[in-house]
Design a protein around this motif. Sequence first.
Motif, PDB file in Angstrom:
ATOM      1  N   VAL A 185      41.214  48.774  33.721  1.00  0.00           N
ATOM      2  CA  VAL A 185      41.116  47.574  33.141  1.00  0.00           C
ATOM      3  C   VAL A 185      42.094  46.625  33.799  1.00  0.00           C
TER       4      VAL A 185
ATOM      5  N   TYR B  50      30.737  40.696  34.844  1.00  0.00           N
ATOM      6  CA  TYR B  50      31.368  40.115  36.107  1.00  0.00           C
ATOM      7  C   TYR B  50      31.142  38.671  36.177  1.00  0.00           C
TER       8      TYR B  50
ATOM      9  N   SER C  47      33.624  36.533  45.449  1.00  0.00           N
ATOM     10  CA  SER C  47      33.292  38.018  45.483  1.00  0.00           C
ATOM     11  C   SER C  47      32.519  38.595  44.219  1.00  0.00           C
ATOM     12  N   LEU C  48      32.872  38.173  43.324  1.00  0.00           N
ATOM     13  CA  LEU C  48      32.142  38.480  41.947  1.00  0.00           C
ATOM     14  C   LEU C  48      30.695  38.118  41.876  1.00  0.00           C
TER      15      LEU C  48
ATOM     16  N   ASN D 252      28.969  37.366  44.411  1.00  0.00           N
ATOM     17  CA  ASN D 252      28.202  38.443  45.374  1.00  0.00           C
ATOM     18  C   ASN D 252      27.812  39.558  44.813  1.00  0.00           C
ATOM     19  N   GLU D 253      28.876  40.115  43.886  1.00  0.00           N
ATOM     20  CA  GLU D 253      28.375  41.559  43.267  1.00  0.00           C
ATOM     21  C   GLU D 253      26.977  41.352  42.253  1.00  0.00           C
TER      22      GLU D 253
ATOM     23  N   HIS E   3      36.639  44.510  41.788  1.00  0.00           N
ATOM     24  CA  HIS E   3      35.469  44.960  41.142  1.00  0.00           C
ATOM     25  C   HIS E   3      35.235  46.128  42.362  1.00  0.00           C
ATOM     26  N   ARG E   4      35.479  45.910  43.520  1.00  0.00           N
ATOM     27  CA  ARG E   4      35.061  46.747  44.476  1.00  0.00           C
ATOM     28  C   ARG E   4      35.937  48.099  44.361  1.00  0.00           C
TER      29      ARG E   4
ATOM     30  N   PHE F 214      37.570  49.122  41.516  1.00  0.00           N
ATOM     31  CA  PHE F 214      36.873  49.676  40.349  1.00  0.00           C
ATOM     32  C   PHE F 214      35.789  50.646  40.524  1.00  0.00           C
TER      33      PHE F 214
ATOM     34  N   VAL G 134      33.730  45.193  31.012  1.00  0.00           N
ATOM     35  CA  VAL G 134      33.008  45.552  31.998  1.00  0.00           C
ATOM     36  C   VAL G 134      33.442  47.319  32.260  1.00  0.00           C
ATOM     37  N   TYR G 135      34.643  47.655  31.587  1.00  0.00           N
ATOM     38  CA  TYR G 135      34.887  49.251  31.790  1.00  0.00           C
ATOM     39  C   TYR G 135      34.016  50.096  30.884  1.00  0.00           C
ATOM     40  N   TYR G 136      33.840  49.271  29.620  1.00  0.00           N
ATOM     41  CA  TYR G 136      32.692  50.065  28.560  1.00  0.00           C
ATOM     42  C   TYR G 136      31.272  49.754  29.005  1.00  0.00           C
TER      43      TYR G 136
ATOM     44  N   LEU H 115      40.411  45.538  37.091  1.00  0.00           N
ATOM     45  CA  LEU H 115      39.441  44.570  36.615  1.00  0.00           C
ATOM     46  C   LEU H 115      39.786  43.003  36.295  1.00  0.00           C
ATOM     47  N   ARG H 116      40.981  43.175  35.721  1.00  0.00           N
ATOM     48  CA  ARG H 116      41.505  41.845  35.444  1.00  0.00           C
ATOM     49  C   ARG H 116      41.996  41.196  36.599  1.00  0.00           C
TER      50      ARG H 116
ATOM     51  N   SER I  73      30.188  49.688  32.030  1.00  0.00           N
ATOM     52  CA  SER I  73      29.663  50.496  33.158  1.00  0.00           C
ATOM     53  C   SER I  73      29.784  51.949  32.663  1.00  0.00           C
TER      54      SER I  73
ATOM     55  N   ALA J 277      37.577  42.485  31.207  1.00  0.00           N
ATOM     56  CA  ALA J 277      37.871  43.780  31.970  1.00  0.00           C
ATOM     57  C   ALA J 277      37.504  44.929  31.037  1.00  0.00           C
ATOM     58  N   ASN J 278      38.073  44.733  29.922  1.00  0.00           N
ATOM     59  CA  ASN J 278      37.549  46.059  28.871  1.00  0.00           C
ATOM     60  C   ASN J 278      36.175  46.042  28.799  1.00  0.00           C
TER      61      ASN J 278
ATOM     62  N   MET K 289      27.312  51.656  36.760  1.00  0.00           N
ATOM     63  CA  MET K 289      27.999  50.724  37.428  1.00  0.00           C
ATOM     64  C   MET K 289      26.989  49.390  37.934  1.00  0.00           C
TER      65      MET K 289
ATOM     66  N   MET L 149      33.358  36.819  34.119  1.00  0.00           N
ATOM     67  CA  MET L 149      34.863  36.814  34.595  1.00  0.00           C
ATOM     68  C   MET L 149      34.850  35.922  35.767  1.00  0.00           C
TER      69      MET L 149
END
Lengths: 387, 541
Positions: free
Chosen positions: B76, A228, A246-247, A249-250, B84-85, B87, A210-212, B79-80, A214, A207-208, A219, A231
């Motif tokens: 976070v 993703y 879902s991930l 798909n993205e 993702h959508r 986010f 993806v945050y950094y 996302l955890r 993005s 998660a961290n 995005m 994940m």
Amino acid sequence: MNSVSKSKVSSLKSTLHTLANPKGVKKQCELCHKPAYLQCTKCRVTFYCDTDHQQADWVGIHEKVCQLLIPIRTTMPFHSLQADRDHHCAQIQHRQELIEISRAVAQKKLFEGKYQESLPAAKLSLRCAMDVYGPSAVQLVPAYLLLAEANVGLGSLAQAEEYMSQAEWTVMKTPNCSHTVLHQLHRNLGRLYTATENLEGALLHFANDVYYASDAYGMNNIVTCGGYFLMANVFIKQGKMDIASSLYNEVARTWHSHLTTLLKTHTEGSRTLEQSFDEAQQEEADQMLRAMLEIQESSPKQDKTQNALVTHCLAMLWFLCGSPEKALEFGRKALQSIQLVPDHNLTEPIQSLMQLAAETAQHHTNQAEPCPSNNLPPSQLNTKVES
Amino acid sequence: MSASVARRQKVNFLPDINKPEKRSPAHERTSPRPRSRIQNKKKENEPKSTGIIQTPTISKDEVAMFRSSVWKNTCVELLRGGFHRSFSELSSLLRHWKEVREAAGPGSVIWQQISLEEQPTKLHTLQHYLTRAETAQRAGVWSEVYDNQLCLAQYFRDTDDMWLSSHFYQASLASAQRVKMDGGRKEAEASSNMGRVYMEEGQLDSAREIYERFYKLTAGQSWRDDGGVCLHTQACQSLCGVYTQLANLLLQADDHRPAIQTLNKAFQRAKEAGDRRVEGEVAYRLGLAYQCVGDQVTAKCFLNMYLEISTLLGDADRLGKAYKAIAKSLECEGKLNETLQYLEKFAEVSQSNNQHHHLEEACMCLGVIFTSRGQYDRGCAYFERAYEIARDLDEVPLVQRAQVCVGSAKAHSLIRKFSHHIETASHSNLRLLTAWKDRREDVFSDTTSQNTSTQQTCETSQNSSTQQTCETSQNSSTQQTCETSQNSSTQQTCETSQNSSTQQTCETSQNSSTQQTCETSQNTSTQQTCETSQNSSTQQT
């Protein structure tokens, strides 16, 4: 392939007599830092303890950087002229380039899954970075991460953890660390945690990551969607298939749009492929897309649109990588699955891609025939000279 | 407090080296499956779940809570859970906001606003509903997605974040369109909401489109909202509102034909909605629009409709408006008698409801009509009444206008006799003239019956223009009157041009007539007057 390089390597070694070294100079093995007994005859600046290590290094990285190492490792005499000093500075610059080269090689081997082979390259990258930036600079982090990743792949988790700790500590000491580095750090931590089956921890790190990512890349970037993908793998391990799909798909969507734009620029000829799409990325894309396809095909309820999207991605990827036959094969698959979905706008791009691929394949076969005839003139020349 | 201290005392500062779980790092490295800190994490969490704090170690989450921003923690956290959508929606919203802010530059309203990043409550609300929406979306339950998005939209509506609210209304519309099972009810609701947002933002065309969709969706359905209001009626009313506003814009741009078309549509919807008040309002507007085009028959038709509805509702204000508008239509047609009837009704209604402004207006209109027909005395009476009302209301522009009107009406009523006296120019006539001048009254003495009443009015209106002119200029009083009335009336027209257009037209028409008469009187008589008066005065001396 292996035997060839082996024979090549064996021809490149010369025995080193430790007693003949100048006083105070200790020659160390490139890989294990033990006293060295062999020397690479090509560059004469790298040393090994035995043939195995030379072999490993040659396959791993040395083949590519052998000549580049010469100017760096030979000791520089005292320069009295400014021009000479400038030249020396240029050499330092060269070393930075070496870091990049070895990093890219290691990365690619990692994507290919050749963890053992990637180790020498990663080590070289770390060593060069240390020489240039000092022992505790933030620039060492990528190299640490590569080493950790290779070790995770090899299953030596303790070793990996050690490298990761180094990296984490370095990052923590650097207050305004760039988000790119943080993203890489968290991604590798996530990988490590996944390997140790601590799935919650892995998710936190991804998660961290993806945050950094993005933040650094945007995005809808392929780097972000790498996070993703990882994940999604964790979620599959947890049995949460809906989140994973879902991930996926993205990820598929992002890659699809990325590859479409790449294909467009490529066919327009505005940019060469090497500038926009390096080998490591190609390898990563191939692996991710294929994994996704496998999972989709094995899952009970198949989403045909999704399936078509992924196969179309693969077709584009193979076309861009220069194998139109494979592209055609995937294109056919994509077309099959898209025809099962009513009113979808994907049919046209797939068909145009297949047409392109068919043309290129034709072109290739055409080229294959005149090849010998092209080779004829030099041989004729030779015969003429001989006669 | 003391309990926590007591608890803390049990904790050793340094870890117990004899504990069997803890191993030396060297041991750790050599063991086949090392117990690293990664795996220890679960152990750290265990004591917390039992409720007794035994170790001061804190988890990574807690560290993150202190070390990083609320924004990052929220992201976070999202996302955890694999959201993702949510986010990407959240970050794109923030990015959009920042872009708008940068574009607006410092000093603008948006520059002063606090970023979403620094408002934890809003972020938590967003996180809560977005995750719920995405969970529903994964499961394919679009109605739930819609509900959550609607909650968010309403929440931000309450907190006055209109851009966020608008975004979520839009999103809810998109999800409502994917709800299959309810026959489009959710979509209808979402369209209604979206239409309202568009109306607030002033995007009338988008609002019209969305409301038309709303109308189509609700047609033939008997859905009711929480308040029990029929959705179809709502659709009709909203559409009617949009059409009226659009028509207003068109009327402002002098596009009468399209305006009438839209107003007709509005009228249809108003009828369908069954709201008499709105229907009447639209009919009135339609009537006015037809008046502008010149189609007085249709205009009267609609205005009569309005009149009927107003009488039904017993709304005096509207009733007055209706009478006035009809009177105007009639006047344009040239039916002055009927006009007078309606204006008198207007005055009556206004008086009975103590609407002084309207009464004043009615009196003025009546006065204007009478003077234009040559009935100066009646006109003058109405003007004076208007003047009194205006004085009571204490509104200077109205008072001034009434004054001028009274003055000009009186001048008109006098000038015929005055010129008659001048023209005959016999001795008795001249004496009458001089006597009139001495008395400084606005009526010749031979009309004794009217004398007293008009004198009174003159006395009451001390600053009335006629009297002033009589006082100031002895020689050419009429000329002066005409001039002042001209001057002041032109001034007045400038002032009154901002007022209602109906009056303006009356005023100007009246104005021109007075000007003409004044000029003619100047040409013909004043010179004579001057000469004769000079002669007479010299004779007298």
